[in-house]
Design a protein around this motif. Structure first.
Motif, PDB file in Angstrom:
ATOM      1  N   THR A  45       0.857  -1.177   0.000  1.00 10.17           N
ATOM      2  CA  THR A  45       0.000   0.000   0.000  1.00 10.17           C
ATOM      3  C   THR A  45       0.897   1.231   0.000  1.00 10.17           C
ATOM      4  O   THR A  45       1.857   1.288   0.756  1.00 10.17           O
ATOM      5  N   ARG A  46       0.545   2.202  -0.821  1.00 11.19           N
ATOM      6  CA  ARG A  46       1.451   3.345  -0.968  1.00 11.19           C
ATOM      7  C   ARG A  46       1.498   4.247   0.261  1.00 11.19           C
ATOM      8  O   ARG A  46       2.530   4.594   0.768  1.00 11.19           O
ATOM      9  N   ASP A  47       0.270   4.635   0.708  1.00  9.76           N
ATOM     10  CA  ASP A  47       0.230   5.658   1.744  1.00  9.76           C
ATOM     11  C   ASP A  47       0.481   5.088   3.137  1.00  9.76           C
ATOM     12  O   ASP A  47      -0.122   4.090   3.515  1.00  9.76           O
ATOM     13  N   GLY A  75       2.743 -10.530   4.547  1.00 11.62           N
ATOM     14  CA  GLY A  75       2.813 -10.544   3.084  1.00 11.62           C
ATOM     15  C   GLY A  75       3.416  -9.267   2.525  1.00 11.62           C
ATOM     16  O   GLY A  75       3.338  -9.024   1.332  1.00 11.62           O
ATOM     17  N   ASN A  76       3.988  -8.437   3.392  1.00  5.36           N
ATOM     18  CA  ASN A  76       4.630  -7.185   2.967  1.00  5.36           C
ATOM     19  C   ASN A  76       3.670  -6.215   2.305  1.00  5.36           C
ATOM     20  O   ASN A  76       4.058  -5.451   1.440  1.00  5.36           O
ATOM     21  N   SER A  77       2.409  -6.267   2.701  1.00  4.72           N
ATOM     22  CA  SER A  77       1.417  -5.416   2.033  1.00  4.72           C
ATOM     23  C   SER A  77       1.124  -4.130   2.795  1.00  4.72           C
ATOM     24  O   SER A  77       0.414  -3.265   2.276  1.00  4.72           O
ATOM     25  N   LEU A  78       1.580  -4.051   4.025  1.00  3.36           N
ATOM     26  CA  LEU A  78       1.314  -2.826   4.777  1.00  3.36           C
ATOM     27  C   LEU A  78       2.322  -1.754   4.372  1.00  3.36           C
ATOM     28  O   LEU A  78       3.446  -2.071   3.978  1.00  3.36           O
ATOM     29  N   PRO A  79       1.922  -0.492   4.505  1.00  2.00           N
ATOM     30  CA  PRO A  79       2.890   0.558   4.184  1.00  2.00           C
ATOM     31  C   PRO A  79       4.024   0.549   5.185  1.00  2.00           C
ATOM     32  O   PRO A  79       3.867   0.025   6.306  1.00  2.00           O
ATOM     33  N   ASP A 150       2.428   9.452  14.141  1.00  2.00           N
ATOM     34  CA  ASP A 150       2.971  10.157  12.971  1.00  2.00           C
ATOM     35  C   ASP A 150       4.469  10.387  13.145  1.00  2.00           C
ATOM     36  O   ASP A 150       5.255  10.170  12.222  1.00  2.00           O
ATOM     37  N   LYS A 151       4.850  10.794  14.370  1.00  2.00           N
ATOM     38  CA  LYS A 151       6.274  11.112  14.606  1.00  2.00           C
ATOM     39  C   LYS A 151       7.129   9.849  14.655  1.00  2.00           C
ATOM     40  O   LYS A 151       8.147   9.743  14.012  1.00  2.00           O
ATOM     41  N   GLU A 152       6.641   8.879  15.458  1.00  2.04           N
ATOM     42  CA  GLU A 152       7.513   7.724  15.726  1.00  2.04           C
ATOM     43  C   GLU A 152       7.380   6.606  14.702  1.00  2.04           C
ATOM     44  O   GLU A 152       8.314   5.839  14.495  1.00  2.04           O
ATOM     45  N   ARG A 153       6.176   6.477  14.102  1.00  2.77           N
ATOM     46  CA  ARG A 153       5.964   5.359  13.175  1.00  2.77           C
ATOM     47  C   ARG A 153       5.812   5.834  11.738  1.00  2.77           C
ATOM     48  O   ARG A 153       5.551   5.021  10.848  1.00  2.77           O
ATOM     49  N   GLY A 154       5.864   7.128  11.548  1.00  4.87           N
ATOM     50  CA  GLY A 154       5.731   7.680  10.188  1.00  4.87           C
ATOM     51  C   GLY A 154       4.372   7.417   9.575  1.00  4.87           C
ATOM     52  O   GLY A 154       4.267   7.077   8.386  1.00  4.87           O
ATOM     53  N   ALA A 155       3.304   7.564  10.396  1.00  2.00           N
ATOM     54  CA  ALA A 155       1.953   7.229   9.905  1.00  2.00           C
ATOM     55  C   ALA A 155       1.376   8.285   8.964  1.00  2.00           C
ATOM     56  O   ALA A 155       0.259   8.124   8.445  1.00  2.00           O
ATOM     57  N   GLY A 156       2.100   9.351   8.738  1.00  2.00           N
ATOM     58  CA  GLY A 156       1.771  10.285   7.663  1.00  2.00           C
ATOM     59  C   GLY A 156       0.468  11.045   7.797  1.00  2.00           C
ATOM     60  O   GLY A 156      -0.055  11.517   6.785  1.00  2.00           O
ATOM     61  N   LEU A 481      -7.116  -3.815   3.198  1.00  2.00           N
ATOM     62  CA  LEU A 481      -6.155  -3.288   2.228  1.00  2.00           C
ATOM     63  C   LEU A 481      -6.836  -2.309   1.277  1.00  2.00           C
ATOM     64  O   LEU A 481      -6.313  -1.220   1.000  1.00  2.00           O
ATOM     65  N   ASP A 482      -8.014  -2.687   0.787  1.00  2.00           N
ATOM     66  CA  ASP A 482      -8.730  -1.793  -0.133  1.00  2.00           C
ATOM     67  C   ASP A 482      -9.090  -0.481   0.550  1.00  2.00           C
ATOM     68  O   ASP A 482      -9.005   0.586  -0.062  1.00  2.00           O
ATOM     69  N   ALA A 483      -9.509  -0.558   1.824  1.00  2.00           N
ATOM     70  CA  ALA A 483      -9.865   0.675   2.528  1.00  2.00           C
ATOM     71  C   ALA A 483      -8.620   1.554   2.684  1.00  2.00           C
ATOM     72  O   ALA A 483      -8.680   2.768   2.525  1.00  2.00           O
ATOM     73  N   MET A 484      -7.470   0.932   2.967  1.00  2.00           N
ATOM     74  CA  MET A 484      -6.232   1.726   3.084  1.00  2.00           C
ATOM     75  C   MET A 484      -5.850   2.344   1.755  1.00  2.00           C
ATOM     76  O   MET A 484      -5.249   3.402   1.692  1.00  2.00           O
ATOM     77  N   ARG A 485      -6.206   1.658   0.678  1.00  2.00           N
ATOM     78  CA  ARG A 485      -5.883   2.196  -0.656  1.00  2.00           C
ATOM     79  C   ARG A 485      -6.954   3.161  -1.154  1.00  2.00           C
ATOM     80  O   ARG A 485      -6.810   3.740  -2.221  1.00  2.00           O
ATOM     81  N   GLY A 486      -8.068   3.218  -0.417  1.00  2.00           N
ATOM     82  CA  GLY A 486      -9.144   4.120  -0.835  1.00  2.00           C
ATOM     83  C   GLY A 486     -10.003   3.557  -1.947  1.00  2.00           C
ATOM     84  O   GLY A 486     -10.678   4.298  -2.654  1.00  2.00           O
ATOM     85  N   ASP A 487      -9.999   2.242  -2.097  1.00  2.00           N
ATOM     86  CA  ASP A 487     -10.801   1.628  -3.152  1.00  2.00           C
ATOM     87  C   ASP A 487     -12.101   1.062  -2.558  1.00  2.00           C
ATOM     88  O   ASP A 487     -12.074   0.110  -1.773  1.00  2.00           O
TER      89      ASP A 487
END
Ligand code: BG6
Length: 545
Positions: A45-47, A75-79, A150-156, A481-487
């Motif tokens: 996931t990108r974001d 599965g390495n799918s999380l950002p 956001d600061k420690e885990r880079g949750a953006g 995953l789809d919700a995280m991708r906004g789909d």
């Protein structure tokens, strides 16, 4: 696009499933790896984002959400920037919450055992916020933890709020999020344009308990979120085999021309479970199987079976077509409900060789309960494709077998060249087995080998397990995953959920007032006799899947 149709490289397209016949193992040439067994290849996931789970001490979090997130991590799918915060009333620390979640994942994850290094990396991002949904302090504590993530885990600064709570808490949480300004303003389009952070919200079902409550909940949600930020879950849409319905129908040219009233006699959709209401007696007394399964899972299966090809695979194009089906459903008039809808309740019986209680003896269920645990309906779709083709649908607890299936029963051959005495005059049936034994089977008539012409009903049978291997992702993995991708393709849109209620509501209203008792059926059977009459009246019968 959720349904990316990947082409297999030509040279990999066919690989043997079975070992070639030979007498000596040493002579067996090594098999090329079967590319079909690779399973889902996820793109990361990108974001970056933080997932906030309200209802973190509930069963859903332990059994489904955390195992799904863990498997996405494996599965390495999380950002790479990722955190998950649980919110609930109980007193817990980050450490005790992590330990609880670890136990849940160990018990319920589809991949076992837990991989220690994946877990160690994953759990560093897990935190817990104690608080109640209606207390403003909860949201302030949550804000502090989100800023820390956001600061420690880079949750953006991206947030996915997941409401794994009873529907009565949807309102206070939406209101709390709105008032605390924890929601990034503007919808998906706004954050895509500005490149700014996004907020989305996922609602667990049931979304409302009738049309009016669904509409007012939708109105409330709209005060805090744009519709493009709202993800209403129906976990059936996350099942691989359900997603495959669209692929099966629209990526093959063979079936679509016969998919309609000219060739189809009727359709049967079955959602049968062996389990009873277990510990959910209180919930079931308010819900019944009509609200629990028919209004959502079953209606969705019906939509995917009956819909027209969408113009694209975008979320709205797919959902537009589903809504058209829902709007074409012929409304059941009060005088038709007793004829076209059968409600049942399980009585004591035998399931898998075990004596089990009737519904009225389950914990938290009234001894004279009239709540239905089984429903069968004759549904008519008033549109060009399906006019005159009944859809018989049924859902039930404590049935003979756990099986979810869509069966398309075709018309008989127009002219009977072969006599009934020769046997095998059954119609062709295409059955899509959603679960278990996931697969697709086509039944047709064949000649038995021999001097005489004796006919026999046979099947072409495709099984997912044999072809792709069985370790497919769980529905919740795909949906998170789809919700995280906004789909939002695999989530129900506002108008969809309201149309579902609009169709079902007259049935529930009629039952509220008719004072009748559901028909009893023994646990472990295929439902009450009256459900058989629903079809025999039309000269048809239920399949025994
Ligand atoms: C849930 C219902 O939505 O679906 C349950 O609330 C039901 O009552 C469950 O048991 C069935 O889901 P699955 O994935 O096991 O078919």
């Amino acid at each position: 696009m959720p349904l990316a149709w990947r082409r297999l490289p030509e040279d990999l397209a066919i690989a043997p499933e079975t070992t070639p016949m030979t007498t000596s193992a040493s002579m067996i040439p090594p098999l090329p790896p079967n590319p079909l067994r690779k399973g889902l290849v996820d793109d990361r996931t990108r974001d970056a984002c933080a997932v906030v789970i309200f209802g973190a001490s509930g069963d859903l979090t332990r059994r489904k959400l955390m195992p799904a997130l863990y498997n996405l991590a494996a599965g390495n799918s999380l950002p790479s920037g990722f955190a998950v915060l649980g919110v609930a009333r109980r007193d817990k620390t980050d450490e005790s919450f992590r330990a609880e979640m670890k136990q849940g994942v160990a018990e319920f994850s589809r991949t076992k055992p837990i991989d220690p290094s994946t877990w160690a990396a994953f759990e560093r991002g897990i935190g817990y916020v104690r608080g109640s949904a209606s207390d403003a302090a909860t949201y302030e504590a949550l804000r502090a933890r989100l800023e820390q993530a956001d600061k420690e885990r880079g949750a953006g600064q991206n947030r996915l709020f997941y409401l794994a709570v009873p529907p009565s808490e949807f309102g206070p949480i939406v209101e709390g999020l709105r008032a605390s300004k924890l929601v990034a303003p503007g919808g998906a389009a706004a954050s895509a344009r500005s490149g700014g952070p996004w907020s989305r919200v996922v609602f667990e079902k049931p979304f409302g308990h009738d049309l009016a409550s669904a509409v007012s909940l939708n109105d409330l949600v709209a005060t805090a979120f744009d519709e493009s930020q709202v993800f209403r879950i129906d976990h059936y849409l996350g099942k691989e085999t359900v997603q495959n319905l669209l692929v099966f129908r629209f990526a093959n040219s063979l079936f679509e021309p016969v998919w309609g009233r000219e060739h189809v006699d009727h359709v049967q959709i079955t959602v049968a479970e062996e389990i009873g209401v277990e510990t959910r007696g209180k919930f079931y007394e308010r819900t019944g199987v009509t609200r629990d399964i028919v209004e959502n899972h079953l209606m969705q299966l019906l939509c995917l079976t009956a819909m027209e090809p969408p113009i694209s695979l975008s979320a709205d194009a797919v959902r537009d077509e589903k809504v058209k089906v829902l709007r074409s459903l012929r409304a059941l008039q009060p005088n038709e409900i007793a004829r076209d809808v059968v409600r049942g309740q399980y009585a004591r019986g035998i399931v898998r060789g075990e004596d089990v209680n009737g519904y009225r003896s389950e914990p938290d269920v009234a001894a004279d309960s009239r709540v239905e645990t089984y429903v069968a309906m004759r549904v008519q779709i008033d549109n060009w494709r399906w006019s005159g083709v009944p859809f018989y649908v049924r859902a039930g607890k404590r049935m003979a077998r756990r099986v979810t299936e869509i069966a398309v029963v075709f018309r008989s051959a127009p002219h009977a060249l072969f006599s009934a005495r020769q046997g095998g005059i059954a119609p062709n049936v295409l059955s899509l087995r959603i679960q278990p034994d996931e697969g697709i089977a086509l039944r047709f008539i064949s000649k038995e080998p021999g001097q005489q012409t004796i006919l026999r009903d046979v099947a072409m049978d495709f099984r997912y397990g044999a072809t792709f291997g069985s370790n497919t992702p769980e529905a919740y993995e795909r949906l998170l995953l789809d919700a995280m991708r906004g789909d939002a393709t695999l989530f129900t849109r506002r108008d969809e959920v309201e149309q579902q209620w609009a169709y079902i509501e007259p049935v529930m209203r009629a039952w509220d007032t008719d004072g009748a008792t559901p028909r009893f059926y023994p646990a472990g059977s295929w439902g009450p006799e009256q459900a058989d009459e629903l079809l025999s009246r039309d000269g048809r019968q239920w399949r025994k899947p």
